[in-house]
Design a protein around this motif. Structure first.
Motif, PDB file in Angstrom:
ATOM      1  N   PRO A   3      -0.360  11.362  -2.050  1.00 18.71           N
ATOM      2  CA  PRO A   3       0.128  10.164  -2.728  1.00 18.71           C
ATOM      3  C   PRO A   3       1.643  10.105  -2.849  1.00 18.71           C
ATOM      4  CG  PRO A   3      -0.707  11.729  -4.333  1.00 18.71           C
ATOM      5  CD  PRO A   3      -0.965  12.332  -2.986  1.00 18.71           C
ATOM      6  N   ASP A  38      -3.694  11.976   3.027  1.00 20.34           N
ATOM      7  CA  ASP A  38      -4.034  11.419   1.719  1.00 20.34           C
ATOM      8  C   ASP A  38      -3.045  11.800   0.619  1.00 20.34           C
ATOM      9  OD1 ASP A  38      -6.365  10.190   2.753  1.00 20.34           O
ATOM     10  OD2 ASP A  38      -7.466  12.074   2.544  1.00 20.34           O
ATOM     11  N   ASP A  60       0.829  -1.202   0.000  1.00 18.53           N
ATOM     12  CA  ASP A  60       0.000   0.000   0.000  1.00 18.53           C
ATOM     13  C   ASP A  60       0.864   1.253   0.000  1.00 18.53           C
ATOM     14  OD1 ASP A  60      -2.486  -1.497   0.323  1.00 18.53           O
ATOM     15  OD2 ASP A  60      -1.822  -1.854   2.389  1.00 18.53           O
ATOM     16  N   VAL A  61       1.999   1.172   0.656  1.00 13.68           N
ATOM     17  CA  VAL A  61       2.921   2.304   0.725  1.00 13.68           C
ATOM     18  C   VAL A  61       4.338   1.777   0.534  1.00 13.68           C
ATOM     19  CG1 VAL A  61       3.000   2.134   3.253  1.00 13.68           C
ATOM     20  CG2 VAL A  61       3.744   4.238   2.146  1.00 13.68           C
ATOM     21  N   ARG A 115      -0.252  10.530   6.962  1.00 11.53           N
ATOM     22  CA  ARG A 115      -0.850  10.264   5.649  1.00 11.53           C
ATOM     23  C   ARG A 115      -2.055   9.341   5.762  1.00 11.53           C
ATOM     24  NH1 ARG A 115      -3.406   8.000   2.446  1.00 11.53           N
ATOM     25  NH2 ARG A 115      -2.956   7.507   0.245  1.00 11.53           N
ATOM     26  N   ALA A 131      -0.832   3.417  -2.985  1.00  8.96           N
ATOM     27  CA  ALA A 131      -1.516   4.543  -2.338  1.00  8.96           C
ATOM     28  C   ALA A 131      -0.562   5.681  -2.019  1.00  8.96           C
ATOM     29  CB  ALA A 131      -2.216   4.063  -1.067  1.00  8.96           C
ATOM     30  N   CYS A 132       0.694   5.341  -1.674  1.00 10.79           N
ATOM     31  CA  CYS A 132       1.633   6.391  -1.288  1.00 10.79           C
ATOM     32  C   CYS A 132       3.067   5.943  -1.521  1.00 10.79           C
ATOM     33  CB  CYS A 132       1.437   6.757   0.186  1.00 10.79           C
ATOM     34  SG  CYS A 132       2.459   8.120   0.763  1.00 10.79           S
ATOM     35  N   ALA A 142       4.265   5.772  -8.954  1.00 12.00           N
ATOM     36  CA  ALA A 142       3.244   6.797  -8.747  1.00 12.00           C
ATOM     37  C   ALA A 142       1.923   6.336  -9.362  1.00 12.00           C
ATOM     38  CB  ALA A 142       3.691   8.109  -9.370  1.00 12.00           C
ATOM     39  N   ASP A 143       0.841   6.478  -8.583  1.00  7.08           N
ATOM     40  CA  ASP A 143      -0.521   6.110  -8.991  1.00  7.08           C
ATOM     41  C   ASP A 143      -0.749   4.596  -9.030  1.00  7.08           C
ATOM     42  OD1 ASP A 143      -1.183   8.867  -9.368  1.00  7.08           O
ATOM     43  OD2 ASP A 143      -0.215   8.789 -11.333  1.00  7.08           O
TER      44      ASP A 143
END
Length: 352
Positions: free
Chosen positions: A143, A141, A70-71, A335, A93-94, A89-90
């Motif tokens: 990214p 939030d 997720d990160v 975040r 989530a981060c 990126a994208d």
């Protein structure tokens, strides 16, 4: 549980990231990435990590990372981070980058200090400069987050109450920085060999440092105050962890010590990881980096020198925790809406 991947798992910051993520109640380590260390277990790379994480280091494949995380925390050199951040990126989530690839927003200034870290300007504009105490809600939030450099963290936290709190114009800021050998990572350089480094005070960047450019770039975009010029000299000293940034501030404003101390206390009252200290409050003069080691604290002291016409701001921290891995986890907490101190409540270890 938030699934976390760490790329650059064999480095010093990578080792502290593994330790912090492993002990964090809301995170689960699902990927370890690296190139030269692929196939090795974390305990082989970091002798203090005598735990079985059920993971070995793998090559950093973007598809594999996006599927399992997720990160993603990038503890990689700036050129590697620039490439991987673009690939991820994208897709997660981060992405939280600990390198200098995205710290400086302006492309011309970035190319001066990080010429090998090629990046797209569009991607750089999307990164939040992740010093949690100063950007607040911008991390929620987000990214893409760029964790400030270790010196930049100390300097920015040291100057913020003057620039962002009191809204002063700082005509000139001179920074004297001293840091231990861990600031240079694990690269083998002759100057860092023990016979040369032990007992030394080595002026490795006496006329300029990229972290000063980073601070200036951030403060230029952060009102209400301004900074005319900010320059830095950096010295390597013989301890391993910790740094002290001594900021000598010249301003045309009329100030006194009591007003300055109140301003710093007021500014950092909501922020648990910045401790505003008097220079004479303990057995040793404050702030001293050794009183922060192993913790996510930054100790800040403000002094007034009326004879010299200057304000002296001293900021000390553990460059691998608050200056790198700890700050990254703090930003991660914010975040994802977790209390910012989650997993980071360890107190400093002293003596060291």
């Amino acid at each position: 549980m938030i699934r976390v991947g760490i790329v650059g798992a064999s480095g010093l910051a990578g080792g502290d990231l593994i330790r912090l993520v492993h002990q964090h109640p809301g995170l689960r380590l699902t990927f370890l990435g690296g190139e030269s260390s692929a196939g090795r277990r974390p305990a082989e790379l970091h002798p203090g990590l005598r735990v079985d994480l059920g993971l070995t280091v793998e090559r950093a494949d973007a598809d594999r990372i996006a599927e399992r995380c997720d990160v993603v925390l990038l503890a990689t050199p700036a050129p590697v981070s620039a490439r991987l951040a673009g690939e991820l990126a994208d897709r997660v989530a981060c992405v939280i980058d600990l390198s200098g690839a995205f710290r400086i927003r302006g492309q011309e200034l970035h190319e001066r200090w990080y010429p090998k870290a090629e990046r797209s300007a569009g991607l750089a504009d999307r990164f939040v400069y992740g010093v949690p105490e100063l950007v607040g809600d911008a991390l929620k939030d987000a990214p893409l987050i760029s964790v400030p450099g270790c010196y930049a963290t100390a300097i920015t936290l040291g100057l913020a109450p003057l620039v962002l709190g009191l809204g002063l114009h700082l005509r000139t800021v001179l920074v004297d920085g001293k840091s231990g050998s861990s600031g240079g990572g694990l690269q083998l350089r002759t100057a860092d060999l023990h016979p040369l480094r032990n007992g030394a005070i080595a002026p490795y960047a006496p006329t300029g440092h990229r972290h000063a450019a980073e601070v200036g770039d951030f403060l230029e975009r952060s009102k209400p105050g301004t900074v005319g010029s900010l320059t830095m000299s950096a010295y390597g000293v013989s301890h391993v962890r910790g740094l002290l940034a001594s900021c000598y501030v010249f301003t045309d404003e009329e100030l006194d010590l009591r007003e300055l101390q109140r301003a710093y206390l007021r500014f950092y009252r909501p922020h648990p990881f910045v401790r505003v200290r008097r220079s004479d409050e303990t057995l040793i003069p404050m702030p001293d980096p050794q009183a922060t080691l192993g913790s996510n604290y930054c100790d800040v002291t403000v002094l007034h020198d009326p004879d010299g016409g200057r304000v002296v701001v001293l900021a000390a921290l553990d460059n691998l925790i608050k200056g790198a891995a700890g700050q990254a986890v703090q930003a991660l907490n914010m975040r994802f809406g977790l209390p910012e101190e989650t997993g980071l409540t360890m107190q400093p270890v002293m003596p060291v």
